[in-house]
Motif scaffolding. Structure first.
Motif, PDB file in Angstrom:
ATOM      1  N   MET A 154     119.108  64.368  20.144  1.00 34.33           N
ATOM      2  CA  MET A 154     118.809  63.719  21.427  1.00 34.33           C
ATOM      3  C   MET A 154     117.573  64.342  22.078  1.00 34.33           C
ATOM      4  N   GLN A 155     117.461  65.665  21.985  1.00 36.79           N
ATOM      5  CA  GLN A 155     116.322  66.347  22.594  1.00 36.79           C
ATOM      6  C   GLN A 155     115.037  66.045  21.833  1.00 36.79           C
ATOM      7  N   THR A 156     115.119  66.000  20.500  1.00 40.27           N
ATOM      8  CA  THR A 156     113.922  65.791  19.684  1.00 40.27           C
ATOM      9  C   THR A 156     113.317  64.422  19.918  1.00 40.27           C
ATOM     10  N   ILE A 157     114.128  63.374  19.966  1.00 36.73           N
ATOM     11  CA  ILE A 157     113.574  62.031  20.128  1.00 36.73           C
ATOM     12  C   ILE A 157     112.933  61.859  21.505  1.00 36.73           C
ATOM     13  N   GLN A 158     113.358  62.665  22.475  1.00 38.97           N
ATOM     14  CA  GLN A 158     112.716  62.610  23.793  1.00 38.97           C
ATOM     15  C   GLN A 158     111.450  63.470  23.820  1.00 38.97           C
ATOM     16  N   ASP A 159     111.513  64.658  23.203  1.00 38.95           N
ATOM     17  CA  ASP A 159     110.346  65.546  23.184  1.00 38.95           C
ATOM     18  C   ASP A 159     109.175  64.909  22.442  1.00 38.95           C
ATOM     19  N   ARG A 160     109.448  64.155  21.398  1.00 42.29           N
ATOM     20  CA  ARG A 160     108.386  63.531  20.613  1.00 42.29           C
ATOM     21  C   ARG A 160     107.920  62.201  21.192  1.00 42.29           C
ATOM     22  N   GLY A 161     108.512  61.783  22.300  1.00 40.88           N
ATOM     23  CA  GLY A 161     108.056  60.562  22.950  1.00 40.88           C
ATOM     24  C   GLY A 161     108.558  59.295  22.309  1.00 40.88           C
ATOM     25  N   TYR A 162     109.606  59.380  21.480  1.00 41.11           N
ATOM     26  CA  TYR A 162     110.153  58.174  20.858  1.00 41.11           C
ATOM     27  C   TYR A 162     110.983  57.365  21.850  1.00 41.11           C
ATOM     28  N   VAL A 163     111.611  58.033  22.795  1.00 44.17           N
ATOM     29  CA  VAL A 163     112.372  57.359  23.841  1.00 44.17           C
ATOM     30  C   VAL A 163     112.105  58.053  25.168  1.00 44.17           C
ATOM     31  N   TRP A 164     112.340  57.327  26.248  1.00 44.06           N
ATOM     32  CA  TRP A 164     112.295  57.929  27.568  1.00 44.06           C
ATOM     33  C   TRP A 164     113.481  57.396  28.359  1.00 44.06           C
ATOM     34  N   SER A 169     119.962  55.326  30.531  1.00 48.82           N
ATOM     35  CA  SER A 169     119.619  54.566  29.326  1.00 48.82           C
ATOM     36  C   SER A 169     118.436  55.192  28.602  1.00 48.82           C
ATOM     37  N   LEU A 170     118.436  55.064  27.282  1.00 44.59           N
ATOM     38  CA  LEU A 170     117.329  55.516  26.443  1.00 44.59           C
ATOM     39  C   LEU A 170     116.467  54.307  26.107  1.00 44.59           C
ATOM     40  N   VAL A 171     115.217  54.329  26.554  1.00 43.22           N
ATOM     41  CA  VAL A 171     114.300  53.215  26.346  1.00 43.22           C
ATOM     42  C   VAL A 171     113.324  53.589  25.238  1.00 43.22           C
ATOM     43  N   PRO A 172     113.228  52.784  24.165  1.00 44.80           N
ATOM     44  CA  PRO A 172     112.283  53.114  23.085  1.00 44.80           C
ATOM     45  C   PRO A 172     110.846  52.951  23.556  1.00 44.80           C
ATOM     46  N   SER A 173     109.981  53.814  23.093  1.00 45.08           N
ATOM     47  CA  SER A 173     108.565  53.741  23.430  1.00 45.08           C
ATOM     48  C   SER A 173     107.822  52.988  22.332  1.00 45.08           C
ATOM     49  N   GLU A 294     103.178  53.273  32.051  1.00 43.60           N
ATOM     50  CA  GLU A 294     104.191  54.084  31.371  1.00 43.60           C
ATOM     51  C   GLU A 294     105.613  53.728  31.767  1.00 43.60           C
ATOM     52  N   ASP A 295     105.800  53.092  32.940  1.00 42.54           N
ATOM     53  CA  ASP A 295     107.157  52.793  33.383  1.00 42.54           C
ATOM     54  C   ASP A 295     107.629  51.407  32.966  1.00 42.54           C
ATOM     55  N   ILE A 296     106.868  50.729  32.106  1.00 40.15           N
ATOM     56  CA  ILE A 296     107.263  49.401  31.633  1.00 40.15           C
ATOM     57  C   ILE A 296     107.911  49.533  30.261  1.00 40.15           C
ATOM     58  N   ALA A 297     109.147  49.015  30.135  1.00 40.48           N
ATOM     59  CA  ALA A 297     109.851  49.029  28.848  1.00 40.48           C
ATOM     60  C   ALA A 297     109.301  47.902  27.979  1.00 40.48           C
ATOM     61  N   PRO A 298     109.372  48.048  26.660  1.00 46.30           N
ATOM     62  CA  PRO A 298     108.842  47.004  25.768  1.00 46.30           C
ATOM     63  C   PRO A 298     109.419  45.618  26.029  1.00 46.30           C
ATOM     64  N   ASP A 299     110.725  45.525  26.328  1.00 48.49           N
ATOM     65  CA  ASP A 299     111.319  44.210  26.532  1.00 48.49           C
ATOM     66  C   ASP A 299     110.939  43.585  27.875  1.00 48.49           C
ATOM     67  N   GLU A 300     110.252  44.320  28.725  1.00 51.17           N
ATOM     68  CA  GLU A 300     109.814  43.777  30.017  1.00 51.17           C
ATOM     69  C   GLU A 300     108.449  43.115  29.931  1.00 51.17           C
ATOM     70  N   LEU A 301     107.843  43.143  28.725  1.00 51.49           N
ATOM     71  CA  LEU A 301     106.526  42.510  28.552  1.00 51.49           C
ATOM     72  C   LEU A 301     106.708  41.027  28.284  1.00 51.49           C
ATOM     73  N   THR A 302     107.107  40.301  29.312  1.00 50.22           N
ATOM     74  CA  THR A 302     107.226  38.846  29.224  1.00 50.22           C
ATOM     75  C   THR A 302     105.835  38.222  29.334  1.00 50.22           C
ATOM     76  N   THR A 303     105.771  36.924  29.114  1.00 50.17           N
ATOM     77  CA  THR A 303     104.475  36.232  29.217  1.00 50.17           C
ATOM     78  C   THR A 303     103.877  36.412  30.603  1.00 50.17           C
ATOM     79  N   ASP A 304     104.695  36.279  31.639  1.00 49.56           N
ATOM     80  CA  ASP A 304     104.187  36.434  33.007  1.00 49.56           C
ATOM     81  C   ASP A 304     103.656  37.849  33.236  1.00 49.56           C
ATOM     82  N   LYS A 305     104.393  38.868  32.750  1.00 45.61           N
ATOM     83  CA  LYS A 305     103.958  40.251  32.959  1.00 45.61           C
ATOM     84  C   LYS A 305     102.693  40.551  32.174  1.00 45.61           C
ATOM     85  N   VAL A 306     102.616  40.047  30.938  1.00 43.96           N
ATOM     86  CA  VAL A 306     101.421  40.275  30.114  1.00 43.96           C
ATOM     87  C   VAL A 306     100.193  39.645  30.773  1.00 43.96           C
TER      88      VAL A 306
END
Length: 532
Positions: A154-164, A169-173, A294-306
């Motif tokens: 759990m610590q490694t995936i956060q330290d390496r920036g894979y999730v935040w 909740s753990l959000v993938p980067s 940095e505070d936008i999760a991948p699934d929040e990139l809708t057409t309107d947001k993009v």
């Protein structure tokens, strides 16, 4: 978890002795403990699908389902409601595990008359994001990792920036997406769930002394005919696999993540992981690009947001050209504040020069001369008599001098350019001050303590105001006020604190392995569906 002891009282016997929440918790534990010792429930579930034609001659299908329980088993002691997602297949909601719903006797091909239809709306929801507990549970199901390694995973995936983390909740980067693309496209065997689980078992054998670790590692890395290593040894070993496929990797390809969203003109959009972080690019290689906040999760990139991001004015401002490198100098807004940087061409192996703006500067007014001066940092002040080089740097927490592993804060940012070697040596000759600020002035002085004769003051602490005589600290209690507290009350608080003695450190509780009760599930027999 179960009630302690060899015998325990029923919830009814303890109802008068426990608070409401305590009673509910004990009742839950008691019921689950009893249910875990009972036989499985046995029942039958029947699903019926009815086919027909609509008034507009369209093929339609209706469903109904029923359930009967022939032997309740552990359901007599404990009933856990079904998950909300249980009805996602279109069947009627069955309610809790012990609910029954009987259907009339039907035969395949039987023609039925429609007496009434109940139209129910149904919407699906995406699966919940992983949290640390749910991700550990999933790893356990896959046989990946061991209880002793889950915390480090759990610590490694956060330290390496894979999730935040967003709440719990753990959000993938986007870095995680790029890494997954790389591994699945070129090293699929190494990230296969079964391969990872088999390696865990072999590592357990090494720990148990059934396998030699040096032999196993040699076969895994260099290849060989030995058993184990998840088939990597038979493929020539990790060294050969990586060497063969390294040249096949298209770095830009694996760092490009196509999105369903489209740009302002309907053109396709991809998210890419670049040297300066993730960004969006629309319409191909020459299309417009914009950094992804940095505070936008991948699934929040809708057409309107993009489209909002692509059409928003850029906060970057070009100041001019760096005469030393010939690259443009740009002021940008970064995670830790505004900074200036040189922009190197894509594909160049040259690293950009960057420097944070001083607190007295602003992105709107900073000039090219000021930026070029900032880019000269870190500045080498000189060499100390012991041969160590002294540098002046502007860090996240302010300006400082560095000599080897030792560092000292500077009074202000301008000192980065004006501090001489003699001044730097004088600073390092002084004792290092703990912390970055002098102690705050007391909120109030009360006078000498009658026991220790130390001067009693009221100060602001991390957990609120407290009184101290220089040796003992005591927090103010409910009802005490900084403005009205007297020396007598302060002396009383300090005396109570001395009488209590130093705070004892809690010893970690010794873990014991408890036998895990198997999960009870209702046995279901699927009857043949009826269609007509």
């Amino acid at each position: 978890m179960r009630p302690a002891g060899d015998s325990f009282r029923t919830p009814g016997q303890l109802a008068a002795q426990l608070a409401r929440d305590e009673f509910r918790l004990y009742e839950l534990i008691w019921k689950r403990t009893v249910a875990s010792q009972m036989a499985d429930a046995v029942g039958q579930t029947v699903s019926v699908r009815l086919a027909g034609r609509s008034t507009t001659d369209e093929a339609v299908e209706f469903t109904a389902s029923g359930r009967t329980i022939t032997f309740p088993g552990f359901l007599k002691a404990y009933v856990e409601s079904q998950d909300e997602s249980a009805g996602s297949n279109g069947d009627d909601d069955q309610g809790s595990d012990d609910a029954e719903r009987r259907l009339p006797r039907l035969e395949r091909g039987q023609h039925l008359d429609t007496q009434a239809l109940d139209a129910k709306g149904h919407t699906t929801t995406p699966p919940a994001r992983y949290t640390e507990p749910s991700l550990v549970q999933r790893l356990e199901e896959l046989g990946i990792g061991r209880p002793s390694t889950y915390a480090s995973i759990m610590q490694t995936i956060q330290d390496r920036g894979y999730v935040w983390k967003k709440g719990n909740s753990l959000v993938p980067s986007f870095i995680a997406f790029a890494v997954v693309n790389l591994m699945e496209q070129h090293f699929a065997q190494l990230v296969d769930y079964d391969f990872t689980a088999s390696l865990e078992e072999e590592l357990d054998e090494i720990a148990g002394g059934n396998l030699q670790r040096v032999d196993w590692l040699t076969e895994f890395y260099f290849g060989g005919a030995g058993r184990g290593t998840g088939g990597i040894a038979d493929s020539g070993g990790l060294k050969q696999i990586v060497g063969q496929r390294l040249e096949e990797i298209d770095a830009r390809g694996v760092n490009s993540i196509p999105l369903r969203a489209t740009g302002p003109g309907g053109e396709p959009v991809v998210a890419r992981v670049g040297r300066y972080g993730p960004y969006l690019q629309a319409g191909g290689e020459d299309g417009p690009r914009v950094s992804i906040p940095e505070d936008i999760a991948p699934d929040e990139l809708t057409t309107d947001k993009v489209r909002e991001l692509l059409e928003a004015p850029s906060g970057d401002r070009e100041l001019g050209t760096d005469p030393e490198s010939g690259h443009p100098v740009v002021v940008k807004a970064g995670r830790y504040g505004p900074y200036v940087t040189t922009v190197v061409p894509d594909g160049s192996k040259e690293s950009p020069r960057t420097a944070s703006l001083f607190s007295s500067m602003s992105p709107e007014t900073v000039t090219l001369d000021e930026a070029l001066r900032l880019l000269t940092l870190p500045r080498t002040v000189g060499t100390a008599p012991d041969g160590e080089e002294i540098q002046a740097l502007n860090g996240r927490y302010g300006p400082y001098l560095k000599k080897g592993s030792d560092s000292r804060s500077l009074e202000n940012e301008e000192k980065l350019f004006t501090t001489t070697l003699d001044e730097a040596l004088a600073i390092f000759a002084q004792p290092k001050q703990r912390g970055r600020r002098a102690a705050a002035a007391p909120l109030k002085e009360l006078g000498p303590d009658p026991v220790t004769q130390g001067q009693v003051t009221v100060r602001e602490g991390r957990f609120g105001p407290y009184v101290t005589d220089g040796e003992t600290n005591a927090s103010l209690r409910k009802g005490d006020d900084v403005e009205t507290i007297t020396i007598e009350r302060a002396a009383e608080l300090l005396a109570d604190r001395r009488a209590a003695g130093p705070a004892k450190k809690k010893k970690a509780a010794k873990k014991t392995t408890a036998k895990k009760a198997g999960k009870k599930t209702t046995a279901k027999k699927a009857a043949a569906p009826v269609s007509g």
